[in-house]
Design a protein around this motif. Structure first.
Motif, PDB file in Angstrom:
ATOM      1  N   THR A 129       0.509  -1.221  -0.268  1.00  0.00           N
ATOM      2  CA  THR A 129      -0.222  -0.222  -0.075  1.00  0.00           C
ATOM      3  C   THR A 129       0.894   1.440  -0.198  1.00  0.00           C
ATOM      4  O   THR A 129       1.238   1.520   0.961  1.00  0.00           O
ATOM      5  CB  THR A 129      -0.942  -0.068   1.614  1.00  0.00           C
ATOM      6  OG1 THR A 129      -1.758  -0.954   1.680  1.00  0.00           O
ATOM      7  CG2 THR A 129      -2.060   1.355   1.366  1.00  0.00           C
ATOM      8  N   LEU A 130       0.530   2.107  -0.925  1.00  0.00           N
ATOM      9  CA  LEU A 130       1.027   3.552  -1.031  1.00  0.00           C
ATOM     10  C   LEU A 130      -0.060   4.258  -1.224  1.00  0.00           C
ATOM     11  O   LEU A 130      -0.246   4.848  -2.004  1.00  0.00           O
ATOM     12  CB  LEU A 130       2.286   3.648  -2.260  1.00  0.00           C
ATOM     13  CG  LEU A 130       2.369   4.769  -2.320  1.00  0.00           C
ATOM     14  CD1 LEU A 130       3.534   5.942  -1.134  1.00  0.00           C
ATOM     15  CD2 LEU A 130       3.432   4.465  -3.539  1.00  0.00           C
ATOM     16  N   SER A 131       0.016   4.454  -0.181  1.00  0.00           N
ATOM     17  CA  SER A 131      -1.560   5.690   0.065  1.00  0.00           C
ATOM     18  C   SER A 131      -1.346   6.785   0.702  1.00  0.00           C
ATOM     19  O   SER A 131      -0.440   6.790   2.044  1.00  0.00           O
ATOM     20  CB  SER A 131      -2.390   4.916   1.736  1.00  0.00           C
ATOM     21  OG  SER A 131      -3.387   5.916   1.552  1.00  0.00           O
ATOM     22  N   ASP A 132      -1.289   8.198   0.735  1.00  0.00           N
ATOM     23  CA  ASP A 132      -0.685   9.587   0.397  1.00  0.00           C
ATOM     24  C   ASP A 132      -1.912  10.750  -0.064  1.00  0.00           C
ATOM     25  O   ASP A 132      -1.971  11.180  -0.647  1.00  0.00           O
ATOM     26  CB  ASP A 132       0.383   9.856   0.402  1.00  0.00           C
ATOM     27  CG  ASP A 132       1.061  10.907   1.167  1.00  0.00           C
ATOM     28  OD1 ASP A 132       0.246  12.094   1.755  1.00  0.00           O
ATOM     29  OD2 ASP A 132       1.916  11.713   0.763  1.00  0.00           O
ATOM     30  N   PRO A 133      -3.050  10.349   1.298  1.00  0.00           N
ATOM     31  CA  PRO A 133      -4.045  11.298   0.641  1.00  0.00           C
ATOM     32  C   PRO A 133      -2.945  13.070   0.695  1.00  0.00           C
ATOM     33  O   PRO A 133      -4.047  13.826   0.347  1.00  0.00           O
ATOM     34  CB  PRO A 133      -5.083  11.573   2.058  1.00  0.00           C
ATOM     35  CG  PRO A 133      -4.548  10.299   3.089  1.00  0.00           C
ATOM     36  CD  PRO A 133      -3.103  10.198   2.709  1.00  0.00           C
ATOM     37  N   SER A 134      -2.374  13.376   1.231  1.00  0.00           N
ATOM     38  CA  SER A 134      -1.814  15.062   0.796  1.00  0.00           C
ATOM     39  C   SER A 134      -1.636  15.184  -0.411  1.00  0.00           C
ATOM     40  O   SER A 134      -0.981  16.018  -1.051  1.00  0.00           O
ATOM     41  CB  SER A 134      -0.786  15.421   1.362  1.00  0.00           C
ATOM     42  OG  SER A 134       0.559  14.400   1.553  1.00  0.00           O
ATOM     43  N   ALA A 135      -1.291  13.582  -1.232  1.00  0.00           N
ATOM     44  CA  ALA A 135      -0.356  14.254  -2.543  1.00  0.00           C
ATOM     45  C   ALA A 135      -1.762  14.450  -3.394  1.00  0.00           C
ATOM     46  O   ALA A 135      -2.710  13.686  -3.076  1.00  0.00           O
ATOM     47  CB  ALA A 135      -0.431  12.734  -2.822  1.00  0.00           C
ATOM     48  N   SER A 136      -1.068  15.338  -5.005  1.00  0.00           N
ATOM     49  CA  SER A 136      -2.075  15.594  -5.421  1.00  0.00           C
ATOM     50  C   SER A 136      -2.607  14.651  -6.819  1.00  0.00           C
ATOM     51  O   SER A 136      -3.605  15.562  -6.558  1.00  0.00           O
ATOM     52  CB  SER A 136      -1.799  16.529  -6.133  1.00  0.00           C
ATOM     53  OG  SER A 136      -0.975  15.899  -7.316  1.00  0.00           O
ATOM     54  N   SER A 137      -1.848  13.456  -6.778  1.00  0.00           N
ATOM     55  CA  SER A 137      -2.575  12.659  -8.084  1.00  0.00           C
ATOM     56  C   SER A 137      -1.633  11.545  -7.732  1.00  0.00           C
ATOM     57  O   SER A 137      -0.942  11.294  -6.821  1.00  0.00           O
ATOM     58  CB  SER A 137      -2.726  13.692  -8.866  1.00  0.00           C
ATOM     59  OG  SER A 137      -0.870  13.725  -8.483  1.00  0.00           O
ATOM     60  N   THR A 138      -2.424  10.458  -7.829  1.00  0.00           N
ATOM     61  CA  THR A 138      -2.200   9.047  -7.634  1.00  0.00           C
ATOM     62  C   THR A 138      -0.942   9.435  -8.828  1.00  0.00           C
ATOM     63  O   THR A 138       0.169   8.390  -8.637  1.00  0.00           O
ATOM     64  CB  THR A 138      -2.632   7.676  -8.474  1.00  0.00           C
ATOM     65  OG1 THR A 138      -4.026   8.290  -7.531  1.00  0.00           O
ATOM     66  CG2 THR A 138      -2.790   6.628  -8.426  1.00  0.00           C
ATOM     67  N   CYS A 139      -1.012  10.374  -9.793  1.00  0.00           N
ATOM     68  CA  CYS A 139      -0.079  10.269 -11.041  1.00  0.00           C
ATOM     69  C   CYS A 139       1.807  10.256 -10.025  1.00  0.00           C
ATOM     70  O   CYS A 139       3.101  10.356 -10.442  1.00  0.00           O
ATOM     71  CB  CYS A 139       0.231  11.142 -11.720  1.00  0.00           C
ATOM     72  SG  CYS A 139      -0.936  10.457 -13.693  1.00  0.00           S
TER      73      CYS A 139
END
Ligand code: 5GP
Ligand code: MN
Length: 341
Positions: A129-139
């Motif tokens: 799992t690589l989950s980061d809600p602070s990231a702008s996008s999955t890209c």
């Protein structure tokens, strides 16, 4: 990333892999999936990509779209692939319920899943799992993942184009969810040869005439403003869908126009679909629209962009939404968004 070393180990020899993303794929879904596909293929894996439903035409130029399998029309073929792959990637969604029957089949198959996603509250369905809600996008996260897997190889331009597209669309052309890190990644994509102007043209400046007419109609005839709730609502009926020959993807982005109004802090786009009424909500500042849809409309998403569904009619759905906004969010919540905005 949870269990990154194990995933790296798994990917150290050629594997059969299926990449999946969410229904009604947007630029981030298509871009992240194809970027990862190109990367994995370059590393000698056999890779398939499947989305539950078709993607809009303005992403068809991306290399690899011709090989995408749409689950709604290729159920048997994709099920057979799931039966035989070593790994499924879940990109840009946080729970198997977001991909309907495709998710049911993956859950039943017991195949290991690697999730890369930036939505809040990920469900516990993946081994990696690589989950980061602070990231702008999955890209943005796929860029990190690729770089973590391979620090040396220069980034391929076709990977760069796919990643740049997802970043561009999920940030509304670099207007929200931006960070110094995102600009650094974007600079690296340009250094790899990505032509930002070309992608802007292909993604945004290539609309068919009917889409612009639909936008004009929504704003002129279908927009309701509710000043006391700082809310704007646009609704579309089944008949509008027929009159304007609206296909999936044609309504993308319309909801954002409501937020251009100074007085509007909450925007809703409510549409009558064949079986359900779909809600797309957006907000400015601290007002969390994902809380509204997760509590009342079986949905989810991000604080400022979320969606859900309703099984009652269009009018009663809109009335329900107004009632929820009036009862639960008048007062304190509005004061806090006023200060922020
Ligand atoms: P949109 O309004 O563009 O359809 O979606 C905005 C955001 O909300 C996206 O990040 C999407 O993943 C999420 N979203 C949209 N519809 C649903 C839904 O029915 N359920 C959940 N859980 N999330 C949704
Ligand atoms: Mn996304």
């Amino acid at each position: 990333m949870k269990n990154f070393t194990q995933l790296q180990e798994l990917l150290s020899t050629p594997k059969d892999i299926l990449i999946t993303s969410h229904r009604n794929p947007d630029g981030d879904a298509v871009g992240s999936s194809l970027a990862l596909m190109h990367f994995l293929k370059a590393n000698f894996h056999t890779v398939y990509v499947s989305f539950p439903s078709a993607f809009p035409d303005n992403f068809a130029w991306m290399e690899g779209t011709e090989d995408v399998l749409i689950y709604d029309v290729k159920v048997k073929k994709v099920n057979k692939i799931i039966d035989n792959v070593d790994l499924v990637f879940a990109l840009d969604y946080n729970g198997l319920d977001r991909i309907d029957k495709l998710g049911d089949y993956i859950a039943k198959s017991n195949v290991p899943v690697a999730m890369i996603d930036h939505h809040l509250h990920p469900k516990d369905f993946s081994q990696f799992t690589l989950s980061d809600p602070s990231a702008s996008s999955t890209c943005e996260l796929v860029f990190d993942f690729i770089r973590k897997m391979d620090k040396k190889t220069p980034l391929d331009i076709k990977i760069g184009e796919c990643l740049y597209t997802g970043i561009l669309t999920d940030t509304g052309s670099f207007s929200y969810s931006v960070s110094p890190k995102l600009f650094k990644i974007s600079a690296k994509l340009l250094e790899a040869g990505v032509d930002a102007n070309k992608i802007q043209m292909l993604v945004f400046n290539s609309l068919p005439e009917k889409n612009l007419k639909l936008l004009g109609y929504c704003l002129n005839k279908r927009m309701e403003l509710i000043p006391e709730l700082k809310t704007g609502i646009i609704t579309l009926t089944k008949k509008d869908y027929e009159d304007f020959d609206i296909q999936r993807g044609d309504t993308e982005g319309i909801v954002n126009y409501l937020l251009m109004l100074k007085e509007v802090h909450i925007a809703a786009f409510v549409t009558e679909q064949p079986k359900i009424v779909k809600l797309s909500l957006r907000s400015k500042g601290d007002f969390a629209v994902n809380e509204i849809v997760s509590a009342h409309f079986k949905g989810g998403g991000h604080k400022n962009a979320a969606g859900g569904a309703s099984y009652s009619g269009l009018k009663s759905t809109v009335n329900k939404l107004k009632k929820i906004l009036t009862e639960n969010f008048a007062g304190t919540s509005f004061k806090s968004i006023e200060k922020k905005a």
